[in-house]
Design an enzyme around this catalytic site. Sequence first.
Site, PDB file in Angstrom:
ATOM      1  CG  ASP A 194      59.318-106.664  -8.870  1.00 10.37           C
ATOM      2  OD1 ASP A 194      58.605-105.787  -9.616  1.00 10.37           O
ATOM      3  OD2 ASP A 194      60.396-106.981  -8.695  1.00 10.37           O
ATOM      4  NE  ARG A 235      61.738-105.687 -17.710  1.00  6.02           N
ATOM      5  CZ  ARG A 235      62.117-106.772 -16.953  1.00  6.02           C
ATOM      6  NH1 ARG A 235      60.462-107.755 -17.068  1.00  6.02           N
ATOM      7  NH2 ARG A 235      62.850-107.123 -15.222  1.00  6.02           N
ATOM      8  CB  CYS A 284      57.183-108.946 -21.223  1.00  4.40           C
ATOM      9  SG  CYS A 284      57.924-107.941 -19.801  1.00  4.40           S
ATOM     10  CE  LYS A 294      62.053-113.251  -9.904  1.00  6.54           C
ATOM     11  NZ  LYS A 294      62.339-112.116 -11.511  1.00  6.54           N
ATOM     12  CG  ASN A 295      64.486-110.447  -9.554  1.00  5.81           C
ATOM     13  OD1 ASN A 295      64.456-111.567 -10.161  1.00  5.81           O
ATOM     14  ND2 ASN A 295      63.885-109.253  -8.576  1.00  5.81           N
ATOM     15  NE  ARG A 348      59.385-115.942 -15.749  1.00  9.45           N
ATOM     16  CZ  ARG A 348      59.735-114.806 -16.725  1.00  9.45           C
ATOM     17  NH1 ARG A 348      58.801-114.301 -17.454  1.00  9.45           N
ATOM     18  NH2 ARG A 348      61.039-114.085 -16.878  1.00  9.45           N
ATOM     19  NE  ARG A 355      65.102-106.025 -18.861  1.00 13.35           N
ATOM     20  CZ  ARG A 355      65.466-104.885 -20.192  1.00 13.35           C
ATOM     21  NH1 ARG A 355      64.710-105.145 -20.741  1.00 13.35           N
ATOM     22  NH2 ARG A 355      66.258-104.309 -19.650  1.00 13.35           N
ATOM     23  CB  VAL A 362      59.928 -99.275 -11.283  1.00 14.33           C
ATOM     24  CG1 VAL A 362      60.985 -99.612 -12.377  1.00 14.33           C
ATOM     25  CG2 VAL A 362      60.033 -98.140 -10.517  1.00 14.33           C
TER      26      VAL A 362
HETATM   27  C1  EPZ Z   1      64.517-105.624 -12.173  1.00 17.47           C
HETATM   28  O1  EPZ Z   1      64.134-105.906 -14.040  1.00 17.47           O
HETATM   29  C2  EPZ Z   1      64.282-106.675 -11.958  1.00 17.47           C
HETATM   30  N1  EPZ Z   1      64.372-108.332 -12.345  1.00 17.47           N
HETATM   31  C3  EPZ Z   1      62.755-106.441 -12.041  1.00 17.47           C
HETATM   32  O2  EPZ Z   1      61.645-108.576 -11.301  1.00 17.47           O
HETATM   33  C4  EPZ Z   1      62.150-105.180 -11.478  1.00 17.47           C
HETATM   34  O3  EPZ Z   1      60.511-104.956 -11.724  1.00 17.47           O
HETATM   35  C5  EPZ Z   1      63.278-103.997 -11.789  1.00 17.47           C
HETATM   36  O4  EPZ Z   1      64.048-104.558 -11.347  1.00 17.47           O
HETATM   37  C6  EPZ Z   1      62.864-103.168 -10.552  1.00 17.47           C
HETATM   38  O5  EPZ Z   1      62.883-103.109  -9.447  1.00 17.47           O
HETATM   39  C7  EPZ Z   1      65.804-108.756 -11.984  1.00 17.47           C
HETATM   40  O6  EPZ Z   1      66.371-108.394 -10.931  1.00 17.47           O
HETATM   41  C8  EPZ Z   1      65.927-109.760 -12.313  1.00 17.47           C
HETATM   42  P1  EPZ Z   1      65.467-101.647 -14.637  1.00 17.47           P
HETATM   43  P2  EPZ Z   1      65.328-104.599 -14.760  1.00 17.47           P
HETATM   44  O7  EPZ Z   1      66.571-101.972 -15.841  1.00 17.47           O
HETATM   45  O8  EPZ Z   1      66.451-105.174 -14.250  1.00 17.47           O
HETATM   46  C9  EPZ Z   1      64.165 -98.667 -17.753  1.00 17.47           C
HETATM   47  C10 EPZ Z   1      60.365-109.640 -10.977  1.00 17.47           C
HETATM   48  O9  EPZ Z   1      58.742-109.618 -11.602  1.00 17.47           O
HETATM   49  N2  EPZ Z   1      64.968 -98.920 -18.515  1.00 17.47           N
HETATM   50  O10 EPZ Z   1      65.598-101.310 -12.587  1.00 17.47           O
HETATM   51  O11 EPZ Z   1      64.797-105.364 -16.092  1.00 17.47           O
HETATM   52  C11 EPZ Z   1      62.783 -99.612 -17.250  1.00 17.47           C
HETATM   53  O12 EPZ Z   1      62.118-100.196 -18.878  1.00 17.47           O
HETATM   54  C12 EPZ Z   1      61.049-108.534 -11.916  1.00 17.47           C
HETATM   55  O13 EPZ Z   1      61.017-110.054  -9.790  1.00 17.47           O
HETATM   56  C13 EPZ Z   1      65.718 -98.168 -19.722  1.00 17.47           C
HETATM   57  O14 EPZ Z   1      64.596 -97.746 -19.848  1.00 17.47           O
HETATM   58  O15 EPZ Z   1      64.560-103.378 -14.633  1.00 17.47           O
HETATM   59  C14 EPZ Z   1      62.243 -99.494 -16.287  1.00 17.47           C
HETATM   60  O16 EPZ Z   1      61.197 -98.091 -16.214  1.00 17.47           O
HETATM   61  C15 EPZ Z   1      59.677-108.001 -13.287  1.00 17.47           C
HETATM   62  N3  EPZ Z   1      66.738 -98.793 -20.121  1.00 17.47           N
HETATM   63  C16 EPZ Z   1      63.547 -98.886 -15.343  1.00 17.47           C
HETATM   64  O17 EPZ Z   1      64.706 -99.035 -15.919  1.00 17.47           O
HETATM   65  C17 EPZ Z   1      67.686 -99.845 -19.883  1.00 17.47           C
HETATM   66  O18 EPZ Z   1      68.910-100.288 -20.266  1.00 17.47           O
HETATM   67  C18 EPZ Z   1      63.489-100.004 -14.618  1.00 17.47           C
HETATM   68  O19 EPZ Z   1      64.371-101.040 -14.271  1.00 17.47           O
HETATM   69  C19 EPZ Z   1      67.584 -99.664 -19.013  1.00 17.47           C
HETATM   70  C20 EPZ Z   1      65.943 -99.837 -18.203  1.00 17.47           C
END
Ligand code: EPZ
Length: 423
Positions: free
Chosen positions: A306, A121, A116, A22-23, A398, A92, A328
Amino acid sequence: MKSFQLKGGIPLKGQVRISGSKNTALPLIAASLLTEEPVILKNVPNLEDVRTMVDILKHVGVAVSFRDGTMAITPKSGLGNHLPYESVRKMRASFNVLGPLVMRHGEAHVPLPGGCAIGPRPVDMHLEGMRALGIETTINHGVVSAKRIQTPDAQTFHLRIPSVGTTEQLLSIAVLMEGAEVVLNNVALEPEVQEMALFLNRMGARIEGIGTSALRITGVKRLFGTEYEIIPDRIETGTYLLAALVSRGDVELVGYHPGHNVTLVRKLQEMGADIRESENRIRARYLRPLRGTDIHAEVYPGVPTDLQPQLTVLAAVSEGVSVITDTVFTDRFVHVDELKRLGANCSVRNHTIIVHGVDQLKGAPVKANDLRGAAALILAGINAKDQTVIQNIDYIFRGYEEISSKLRGIGAQCELVEEELAS
Ligand code: EPZ
């Protein structure tokens, strides 16, 4: 809304075929907007989130066909550049079309995604990185407007956190900054991000350093259509390995990508599970009681966040004490209270789950609050004595293709029921 009814305590046995990731599919579908030529994606999972992304593409005027795992995307010219709140509220990852739309149009408008059930996020790093790449961003009435105002000749941007979405967003911008040399430092190393970079290169982008924490991008004038196969889903893989173990069964996964679950496999072996890998298969066997352990969910190649809720279930039915943290999403613990209803002895203190293992969980009505939490509750129900009914199970669609029939194929007694009919 649907419920999932399970009769637990049955050792699962047999084979499961792993679906496409998916991702990986979501950012690749979004990045297809970067070309006017057709893109064909293979092994695309038929999931709710994928269908949401397809709706977004259709909303901006892209032709998409999706049948039997093959998606054909024809972006054409003259796309729309506004996204409705409904699509970003639902998912998102839809925020990731902002970069491609800005590069196609010069400007684009996408609503801010909210928080969420897995915690806040923000998108601050996305916006910070865009500004560094010459894109002006403003927020009005909850909508991010991004406008390309200049192309810097050279730019280095350091990500404060190796964020998956930020890396993907900035990559999709930098590849079309013709003539510019961009370095992104401290990028995410997740296989899904590496796939996105390889996909973009297949379209004619010039990205170097794939698989390292620094990506060097030389911007090109245009990208071309291509055909690309989505890798197997490492989170679905991990979830079924855990299903085998919590059921005390023996399950082989087919279509597995060796190398993407190394830390998880080591952790499960450390707990006493029998895990064997061969080419594109992996088998998990429960041979003896498992031992609790410390689990730290972290960025790749660490144990994935995840899978943290699902691992909490395994810890809950393993011997001794387990201590679980998630670096994370530091408060991704909404599943814990529901697991307690099923008899798990666990509690959250100072961003940490403390689990005291019990022999077996006990069936009860519970409620899912997010995708991976829903998967955790299914695993708990697989282990539990008697019947478990999981309300709000729709989250599972999802991210897990055909989960009900895949589980039934390995002996689970489970059924999807319309909520009003559920007991
Ligand atoms: C991706 O989300 C995945 N989604 C998530 O999978 C996964 O949990 C996550 O990466 C971590 O591996 C998809 O790929 C579609 P991040 P993403 O930006 O890109 C902080 C699932 O269940 N952050 O790596 O949104 C954030 O709050 C989903 O399949 C900021 O602070 O995750 C988090 O603590 C859920 N500012 C950390 O970084 C920003 O501008 C990592 O988030 C962006 C992120």
